[in-house]
Motif scaffolding. Structure first.
Motif, PDB file in Angstrom:
ATOM      1  N   GLU A 133       0.755  -1.343  -0.047  1.00 11.07           N
ATOM      2  CA  GLU A 133      -0.067  -0.091   0.044  1.00 11.07           C
ATOM      3  C   GLU A 133       0.868   1.220  -0.089  1.00 11.07           C
ATOM      4  OE1 GLU A 133      -2.606  -0.275   3.419  1.00 11.07           O
ATOM      5  OE2 GLU A 133      -3.879  -1.910   2.580  1.00 11.07           O
ATOM      6  N   GLN A 134       2.070   1.234   0.825  1.00 14.50           N
ATOM      7  CA  GLN A 134       2.763   2.238   0.742  1.00 14.50           C
ATOM      8  C   GLN A 134       3.359   2.607  -0.287  1.00 14.50           C
ATOM      9  OE1 GLN A 134       5.658   1.711   4.094  1.00 14.50           O
ATOM     10  NE2 GLN A 134       4.165   2.406   5.638  1.00 14.50           N
ATOM     11  N   VAL A 135       4.007   1.493  -1.068  1.00 12.66           N
ATOM     12  CA  VAL A 135       4.839   1.739  -2.346  1.00 12.66           C
ATOM     13  C   VAL A 135       3.528   2.326  -3.361  1.00 12.66           C
ATOM     14  CG1 VAL A 135       5.614   0.024  -4.153  1.00 12.66           C
ATOM     15  CG2 VAL A 135       6.349  -0.261  -2.002  1.00 12.66           C
ATOM     16  N   ALA A 136       2.449   1.690  -3.305  1.00 16.81           N
ATOM     17  CA  ALA A 136       1.273   2.069  -4.323  1.00 16.81           C
ATOM     18  C   ALA A 136       1.177   3.626  -4.172  1.00 16.81           C
ATOM     19  CB  ALA A 136       0.177   1.481  -4.005  1.00 16.81           C
ATOM     20  N   MET A 137       1.204   3.993  -2.900  1.00 15.21           N
ATOM     21  CA  MET A 137       1.086   5.498  -2.595  1.00 15.21           C
ATOM     22  C   MET A 137       2.426   6.278  -3.089  1.00 15.21           C
ATOM     23  SD  MET A 137      -0.600   6.074   1.281  1.00 15.21           S
ATOM     24  CE  MET A 137       0.957   6.690   1.729  1.00 15.21           C
ATOM     25  N   TYR A 138       3.457   5.701  -2.823  1.00 16.29           N
ATOM     26  CA  TYR A 138       4.780   6.386  -3.259  1.00 16.29           C
ATOM     27  C   TYR A 138       4.755   6.274  -4.958  1.00 16.29           C
ATOM     28  CZ  TYR A 138       6.546   6.109   1.444  1.00 16.29           C
ATOM     29  OH  TYR A 138       6.787   6.276   2.591  1.00 16.29           O
ATOM     30  N   ASP A 139       4.431   5.234  -5.448  1.00 13.45           N
ATOM     31  CA  ASP A 139       4.143   5.297  -6.975  1.00 13.45           C
ATOM     32  C   ASP A 139       3.235   6.274  -7.436  1.00 13.45           C
ATOM     33  OD1 ASP A 139       5.919   3.071  -7.400  1.00 13.45           O
ATOM     34  OD2 ASP A 139       4.303   1.620  -7.898  1.00 13.45           O
ATOM     35  N   GLU A 140       2.179   6.350  -6.760  1.00 13.39           N
ATOM     36  CA  GLU A 140       1.234   7.677  -6.944  1.00 13.39           C
ATOM     37  C   GLU A 140       1.810   8.874  -7.230  1.00 13.39           C
ATOM     38  OE1 GLU A 140      -2.938   8.390  -5.424  1.00 13.39           O
ATOM     39  OE2 GLU A 140      -2.934   6.217  -5.609  1.00 13.39           O
ATOM     40  N   VAL A 141       2.811   9.120  -5.788  1.00 11.54           N
ATOM     41  CA  VAL A 141       3.302  10.301  -5.781  1.00 11.54           C
ATOM     42  C   VAL A 141       4.307  10.651  -6.653  1.00 11.54           C
ATOM     43  CG1 VAL A 141       4.683  11.559  -3.859  1.00 11.54           C
ATOM     44  CG2 VAL A 141       2.494  10.483  -3.238  1.00 11.54           C
ATOM     45  N   LEU A 142       5.104   9.701  -7.036  1.00  9.81           N
ATOM     46  CA  LEU A 142       6.184   9.645  -7.833  1.00  9.81           C
ATOM     47  C   LEU A 142       5.632   9.936  -9.410  1.00  9.81           C
ATOM     48  CD1 LEU A 142       9.075   9.175  -8.524  1.00  9.81           C
ATOM     49  CD2 LEU A 142       8.766   7.039  -8.918  1.00  9.81           C
ATOM     50  N   HIS A 143       4.400   9.134  -9.551  1.00 12.76           N
ATOM     51  CA  HIS A 143       3.766   9.585 -11.078  1.00 12.76           C
ATOM     52  C   HIS A 143       3.490  10.876 -10.994  1.00 12.76           C
ATOM     53  CE1 HIS A 143       1.696   9.003 -14.719  1.00 12.76           C
ATOM     54  NE2 HIS A 143       0.508   9.298 -14.157  1.00 12.76           N
ATOM     55  N   THR A 144       2.841  11.534  -9.986  1.00 10.13           N
ATOM     56  CA  THR A 144       2.183  12.826  -9.987  1.00 10.13           C
ATOM     57  C   THR A 144       3.422  13.788 -10.098  1.00 10.13           C
ATOM     58  OG1 THR A 144       0.327  12.436  -8.521  1.00 10.13           O
ATOM     59  CG2 THR A 144       0.962  14.407  -8.532  1.00 10.13           C
ATOM     60  N   VAL A 145       4.452  13.358  -9.142  1.00  4.20           N
ATOM     61  CA  VAL A 145       5.845  14.162  -9.531  1.00  4.20           C
ATOM     62  C   VAL A 145       6.394  14.324 -10.712  1.00  4.20           C
ATOM     63  CG1 VAL A 145       8.376  14.518  -8.510  1.00  4.20           C
ATOM     64  CG2 VAL A 145       6.168  14.168  -6.985  1.00  4.20           C
ATOM     65  N   LYS A 146       6.385  13.113 -11.330  1.00  3.79           N
ATOM     66  CA  LYS A 146       6.924  12.968 -12.719  1.00  3.79           C
ATOM     67  C   LYS A 146       6.195  13.829 -13.726  1.00  3.79           C
ATOM     68  CE  LYS A 146       9.120   8.492 -12.952  1.00  3.79           C
ATOM     69  NZ  LYS A 146       9.113   7.178 -13.676  1.00  3.79           N
ATOM     70  N   THR A 147       4.736  13.631 -13.525  1.00  8.03           N
ATOM     71  CA  THR A 147       4.048  14.629 -14.577  1.00  8.03           C
ATOM     72  C   THR A 147       4.193  15.734 -14.339  1.00  8.03           C
ATOM     73  OG1 THR A 147       2.322  12.663 -14.275  1.00  8.03           O
ATOM     74  CG2 THR A 147       1.605  14.650 -15.266  1.00  8.03           C
ATOM     75  N   LYS A 148       4.314  16.445 -13.005  1.00 10.08           N
ATOM     76  CA  LYS A 148       4.466  17.841 -12.977  1.00 10.08           C
ATOM     77  C   LYS A 148       5.824  18.329 -13.116  1.00 10.08           C
ATOM     78  CE  LYS A 148       1.445  18.436  -9.284  1.00 10.08           C
ATOM     79  NZ  LYS A 148       1.100  18.982  -7.661  1.00 10.08           N
ATOM     80  N   MET A 149       6.959  17.253 -13.059  1.00  9.78           N
ATOM     81  CA  MET A 149       8.225  17.711 -13.640  1.00  9.78           C
ATOM     82  C   MET A 149       8.432  17.605 -15.201  1.00  9.78           C
ATOM     83  SD  MET A 149      10.898  15.614 -11.117  1.00  9.78           S
ATOM     84  CE  MET A 149      12.310  16.279 -11.577  1.00  9.78           C
ATOM     85  N   VAL A 150       7.701  16.855 -15.790  1.00  7.35           N
ATOM     86  CA  VAL A 150       7.655  16.812 -17.342  1.00  7.35           C
ATOM     87  C   VAL A 150       6.873  17.949 -17.832  1.00  7.35           C
ATOM     88  CG1 VAL A 150       6.657  15.622 -19.407  1.00  7.35           C
ATOM     89  CG2 VAL A 150       7.758  14.195 -17.555  1.00  7.35           C
ATOM     90  N   ALA A 151       5.616  18.491 -17.010  1.00  7.45           N
ATOM     91  CA  ALA A 151       5.130  19.537 -17.307  1.00  7.45           C
ATOM     92  C   ALA A 151       6.006  20.679 -16.992  1.00  7.45           C
ATOM     93  CB  ALA A 151       3.702  20.019 -16.542  1.00  7.45           C
ATOM     94  N   ALA A 152       6.549  20.592 -16.158  1.00  3.80           N
ATOM     95  CA  ALA A 152       7.753  21.931 -15.765  1.00  3.80           C
ATOM     96  C   ALA A 152       8.935  21.914 -16.826  1.00  3.80           C
ATOM     97  CB  ALA A 152       7.957  21.897 -14.326  1.00  3.80           C
ATOM     98  N   GLY A 153       9.134  20.656 -17.001  1.00  8.57           N
ATOM     99  CA  GLY A 153      10.479  20.511 -17.869  1.00  8.57           C
ATOM    100  C   GLY A 153      10.156  20.967 -19.436  1.00  8.57           C
ATOM    101  N   ASN A 154       8.889  21.069 -19.874  1.00  5.65           N
ATOM    102  CA  ASN A 154       8.765  21.491 -21.180  1.00  5.65           C
ATOM    103  C   ASN A 154       8.765  22.919 -21.188  1.00  5.65           C
ATOM    104  OD1 ASN A 154       7.812  18.805 -21.837  1.00  5.65           O
ATOM    105  ND2 ASN A 154       5.518  19.252 -21.502  1.00  5.65           N
ATOM    106  N   SER A 155       8.694  23.597 -19.971  1.00  9.16           N
ATOM    107  CA  SER A 155       9.277  25.088 -20.426  1.00  9.16           C
ATOM    108  C   SER A 155      10.866  25.289 -19.972  1.00  9.16           C
ATOM    109  CB  SER A 155       8.618  25.782 -19.056  1.00  9.16           C
ATOM    110  OG  SER A 155       8.992  25.353 -17.883  1.00  9.16           O
ATOM    111  N   LEU A 156      11.616  24.048 -19.951  1.00  8.19           N
ATOM    112  CA  LEU A 156      13.040  24.292 -19.698  1.00  8.19           C
ATOM    113  C   LEU A 156      13.563  24.198 -21.183  1.00  8.19           C
ATOM    114  CD1 LEU A 156      13.760  21.823 -16.897  1.00  8.19           C
ATOM    115  CD2 LEU A 156      13.934  24.254 -16.543  1.00  8.19           C
ATOM    116  N   PRO A 157      14.684  24.605 -21.316  1.00  4.85           N
ATOM    117  CA  PRO A 157      15.603  24.596 -22.654  1.00  4.85           C
ATOM    118  C   PRO A 157      15.482  22.989 -22.917  1.00  4.85           C
ATOM    119  CG  PRO A 157      16.790  25.739 -21.065  1.00  4.85           C
ATOM    120  CD  PRO A 157      15.619  25.365 -20.188  1.00  4.85           C
TER     121      PRO A 157
END
Length: 168
Positions: A133-157
């Motif tokens: 359950e904890q790993v699933a939560m961390y996966d969810e958090v990681l996915h959210t972080v990745k998604t936000k990082m990718v979105a934020a990374g799109n504005s990067l060079p």
């Protein structure tokens, strides 16, 4: 003198008659004795025959007794052998029973060990579920972080975006 001769002659005649009677009785007694002896001889022969028959019967009985005695001795030997075999079988069974008891004790020990192991396994399974359950939560958090990082990374060079993709 005539009277005395007559009386002496008469006494002689009487004496002769008495002697004849005694002689006759003696002859009869002798004949009776002879018949008695013959009867006794006949009875003796009969008794000897009976005794001989009884001796044969006794000998036959003695042989049967000896035969029965031999049979009984053989049966006694067989019984002794059977008793000996049963004692040996009993010893083997006692040994088997002691081994069965040892196995039962081991089984009881194994059952206790299995119950402890099952209890630990159940506890570990609960912990694993909790970690999942904890790993699933961390996966969810990681996915959210990745998604936000990718979105934020799109504005990067572009060069930083490539580095970011490799990290993710």
């Amino acid at each position: 003198a005539v009277v005395s001769t007559q009386s002496t002659g008469m006494d002689n005649v009487l004496y002769l008659y008495k002697s004849l009677d005694l002689l006759r009785e003696a002859v009869e007694a002798r004949e009776t004795g002879q018949r008695g002896r013959e009867r006794l001889d006949s009875e003796r022969r009969k008794m000897e025959k009976v005794v001989a028959e009884q001796a044969e019967e006794l000998q036959s009985m003695k042989q049967r007794v000896e035969s029965q005695k031999a049979i009984m001795q053989k049966q006694s030997v067989k019984m002794d052998r059977m008793i000996e075999e049963r004692v040996e079988s009993s010893a083997v069974l006692t040994d088997i029973l002691s081994k069965v008891e040892e196995v039962q004790q081991r089984n009881e020990t194994l059952e206790v060990t299995c119950e402890r192991t099952k209890s630990l396994l159940d506890k570990n399974t609960e912990e694993v579920e909790m970690y999942r359950e904890q790993v699933a939560m961390y996966d969810e958090v990681l996915h959210t972080v990745k998604t936000k990082m990718v979105a934020a990374g799109n504005s990067l060079p572009k060069s930083l975006r490539v580095v970011l993709k490799e990290l993710l």
